[in-house]
Design a protein around this motif. Structure first.
Motif, PDB file in Angstrom:
ATOM      1  N   SER A 126       0.863  -1.185   0.000  1.00  0.00           N
ATOM      2  CA  SER A 126       0.000   0.000   0.000  1.00  0.00           C
ATOM      3  C   SER A 126       0.896   1.230   0.000  1.00  0.00           C
ATOM      4  CB  SER A 126      -0.937  -0.007   1.209  1.00  0.00           C
ATOM      5  OG  SER A 126      -0.207   0.034   2.401  1.00  0.00           O
ATOM      6  N   GLY A 127       0.243   2.384  -0.090  1.00  0.00           N
ATOM      7  CA  GLY A 127       1.012   3.620  -0.074  1.00  0.00           C
ATOM      8  C   GLY A 127       0.938   4.372  -1.394  1.00  0.00           C
ATOM      9  N   PRO A 128       1.695   5.456  -1.507  1.00  0.00           N
ATOM     10  CA  PRO A 128       1.601   6.324  -2.686  1.00  0.00           C
ATOM     11  C   PRO A 128       2.399   5.854  -3.887  1.00  0.00           C
ATOM     12  CG  PRO A 128       3.147   7.266  -1.115  1.00  0.00           C
ATOM     13  CD  PRO A 128       2.569   6.034  -0.463  1.00  0.00           C
ATOM     14  N   ARG A 129       3.287   4.843  -3.727  1.00  0.00           N
ATOM     15  CA  ARG A 129       4.149   4.425  -4.825  1.00  0.00           C
ATOM     16  C   ARG A 129       3.980   2.941  -5.098  1.00  0.00           C
ATOM     17  NH1 ARG A 129       7.618   7.151  -1.497  1.00  0.00           N
ATOM     18  NH2 ARG A 129       8.782   5.258  -1.004  1.00  0.00           N
ATOM     19  N   THR A 183      -2.012   0.175  -3.178  1.00  0.00           N
ATOM     20  CA  THR A 183      -1.250   1.343  -3.607  1.00  0.00           C
ATOM     21  C   THR A 183      -2.110   2.249  -4.477  1.00  0.00           C
ATOM     22  OG1 THR A 183      -0.365   0.333  -5.621  1.00  0.00           O
ATOM     23  CG2 THR A 183       0.880   0.002  -3.592  1.00  0.00           C
ATOM     24  N   GLU A 184      -1.891   3.536  -4.339  1.00  0.00           N
ATOM     25  CA  GLU A 184      -2.701   4.496  -5.090  1.00  0.00           C
ATOM     26  C   GLU A 184      -2.471   4.401  -6.599  1.00  0.00           C
ATOM     27  OE1 GLU A 184      -5.507   6.861  -6.135  1.00  0.00           O
ATOM     28  OE2 GLU A 184      -5.234   6.132  -4.081  1.00  0.00           O
ATOM     29  N   PRO A 185      -1.226   4.189  -7.095  1.00  0.00           N
ATOM     30  CA  PRO A 185      -1.065   4.058  -8.552  1.00  0.00           C
ATOM     31  C   PRO A 185      -1.870   2.903  -9.140  1.00  0.00           C
ATOM     32  CG  PRO A 185       1.055   4.471  -7.528  1.00  0.00           C
ATOM     33  CD  PRO A 185       0.081   4.232  -6.416  1.00  0.00           C
ATOM     34  N   ARG A 219      -4.605   1.602  -7.818  1.00  0.00           N
ATOM     35  CA  ARG A 219      -6.021   1.964  -7.713  1.00  0.00           C
ATOM     36  C   ARG A 219      -6.412   2.924  -8.842  1.00  0.00           C
ATOM     37  NH1 ARG A 219      -8.707   0.875  -3.199  1.00  0.00           N
ATOM     38  NH2 ARG A 219      -9.993   2.741  -3.409  1.00  0.00           N
ATOM     39  N   GLU A 238       2.347   5.773 -12.558  1.00  0.00           N
ATOM     40  CA  GLU A 238       1.341   4.765 -12.860  1.00  0.00           C
ATOM     41  C   GLU A 238       1.994   3.466 -13.318  1.00  0.00           C
ATOM     42  OE1 GLU A 238       2.019   6.979 -16.764  1.00  0.00           O
ATOM     43  OE2 GLU A 238       2.000   7.403 -14.602  1.00  0.00           O
ATOM     44  N   GLU A 240       3.794   9.642 -14.207  1.00  0.00           N
ATOM     45  CA  GLU A 240       3.065   9.980 -12.987  1.00  0.00           C
ATOM     46  C   GLU A 240       3.110   8.872 -11.947  1.00  0.00           C
ATOM     47  OE1 GLU A 240       1.928  13.026 -12.687  1.00  0.00           O
ATOM     48  OE2 GLU A 240       2.638  13.419 -14.727  1.00  0.00           O
ATOM     49  N   ARG A 260       9.000   0.273  -3.942  1.00  0.00           N
ATOM     50  CA  ARG A 260       9.885   0.796  -2.915  1.00  0.00           C
ATOM     51  C   ARG A 260      11.294   0.399  -3.316  1.00  0.00           C
ATOM     52  NH1 ARG A 260       8.826   1.504   2.446  1.00  0.00           N
ATOM     53  NH2 ARG A 260      11.058   1.916   2.466  1.00  0.00           N
TER      54      ARG A 260
END
Length: 439
Positions: free
Chosen positions: A226-229, A421-423, A425, A279, A277, A232
């Motif tokens: 999870s997370g913004p990227r 993860t946001e990308p 999603r 993605e 971005e 890692r």
């Protein structure tokens, strides 16, 4: 006063030199101290004190010719001073040392195949810092510890991550991770788990656990939970560093070569796996010119080593699959029949629903989406796949290729509920945005 007369620029250079030494030598230094004193907490404390001493002395006196040896000598002196002040602590460590000595296996056949025992090829002579990291690897990955504690302790002790960094990697509060690490250390201390390399009779049963810990670290770096990227990269690169150490310490263990090969061959695609971005970019859409070719060549050479000399292990087989992907000029030119055959081997070595999902996708590429979808649907009752987003995504993709858009949208919505993860999603939302309203 230390550092007097040293310019800010020189001080920064010295600090950077200390940091470089710390990153390279920390695991080696910590392992040597643990082996000497039998206590992780004491080893970590005096290691930190040695680094602080280096930061005070090196800017004025210069970085010593053998910085690792300087740090080890300083840390040992700090440990001895502490034990002299605390007699009860020293007595407890003496008991642990006696236990470790009794648990030390008798010399047996040379399992490294090098004729020099464990540690051969590590680059350190007998008059230099002893490379005892292998003992620390096996202690951190001891089967008596919970799986999550093994990985956390490995990241903290061998990868050198701070407790807050380990907490971020697992997406838990720092206090929670600190308790987890303390729990693992307490377990080692109370169970009197010895800091040693298993004997030849134990190694085959224990090595997979060590390799699994390193692989788990890489997996979280390759595809964050999870997370913004999406990736890692720091974790992935730390896992590769650990895998290199393991392979250097156990050069004749084919699965250590297989693990390192797998990590290199997968990590070689890192720059092409995300767009501008952040993605995700699917394998079929990646610019293969951005793949790291030297890393791929290194990985391919290790695959040969991993597959030579006996039956293949699971990491060697996975590395061979990754090599076939990396060697192909595009998806259409990929040797899908060979990849399916390798998955057939892998499912006999490590049967799991995840392997079956990956095999089904490969079958779809070889025989068409209908064949792959049939295999995925046969897995619908597998409880471990209910929380596994790639299963729902794979079904959605194959359903979409078959023109069953409504069912594909339902699968993507299911994946959206599970994806962290946001990308990823955002990518699923884009897929759903292509569907008609109400689908």
């Amino acid at each position: 006063m230390p550092g007097e007369g040293v310019s800010p620029g020189e001080g920064r250079v010295a600090a950077e030199a200390v940091e470089a030494v710390f990153r390279e030598e920390r695991g080696l230094l910590l392992a040597s101290l643990v082996r000497r004193f039998g206590d992780l907490d004491l080893a970590e404390e005096v290691t930190s004190e040695a680094i602080e001493a280096a930061l005070r002395h090196w800017p004025a006196e210069g970085v010593p010719a053998r910085p690792g040896a300087w740090l080890l000598t300083t840390a040992r002196r700090r440990a001895v001073d502490r034990l002299r002040r605390d007699r009860a602590y020293a007595a407890r460590l003496a008991v642990l040392a006696a236990d470790a000595e009794r648990a030390e296996p008798a010399p047996g056949p040379d399992v490294s195949g090098s004729g020099q025992g464990f540690g051969s090829g590590s680059g350190f002579g007998s008059d230099e810092l002893p490379d005892e990291r292998l003992q620390l690897f096996f202690t951190c990955a001891h089967p008596a510890l919970a799986a999550e504690d093994r990985t956390a302790l490995t990241l903290r002790c061998l990868a050198g991550l701070t407790t807050p960094e380990v907490a971020r990697a697992f997406l838990v509060p720092t206090a929670t991770m600190a308790q987890r690490i303390v729990r693992a250390k307490k377990k080692i201390r109370e169970a009197r788990i010895p800091f040693r390399v298993p004997g030849p009779d134990e190694l085959p049963g224990r090595l997979p656990g060590v390799l699994q810990v390193v692989y788990s670290v890489f997996t979280e770096g390759y595809a964050a939970s999870s997370g913004p990227r999406l990736q890692r990269l720091d974790l992935a690169e730390e896992a590769i560093r650990l895998a290199r150490i393991l392979h250097r310490l156990l050069p004749a263990e084919r699965e250590s070569a297989g693990l390192l090969a797998l990590l290199l061959l997968v990590h070689a695609r890192r720059d092409a796996r995300t767009g501008p971005e952040g993605e995700p970019v699917l394998l079929e859409d990646q610019d293969r010119g951005r793949w790291d070719r030297p890393m791929i060549e290194e990985g391919r050479a290790l695959v040969v080593r991993a597959l030579t000399g006996g039956p293949a292990g699971p990491y060697g087989v996975q590395a061979a699959i990754a090599a076939l992907h990396d060697e192909a000029t595009d998806v259409a030119a990929t040797d899908w029949p060979q990849i399916v055959a390798l998955y057939d081997v892998l499912r006999t070595l490590t049967p799991s629903p995840v392997v079956e999902v990956n095999r089904a996708v490969a079958v779809a590429m070889r025989d068409g989406p209908g064949a792959g979808l049939a295999l995925l649907d046969a897995l619908a009752g597998e409880p471990r796949l209910r929380a596994y987003p790639p299963y729902a995504v794979a079904r959605g993709d194959l359903l979409g290729r078959l023109g069953r858009d409504g069912e594909a949208a339902a699968a993507y919505r299911e994946a959206l509920e599970l994806t962290g993860t946001e990308p990823e999603r955002a990518a699923l939302r884009r897929k759903l945005g292509d569907r008609k309203p109400g689908e």
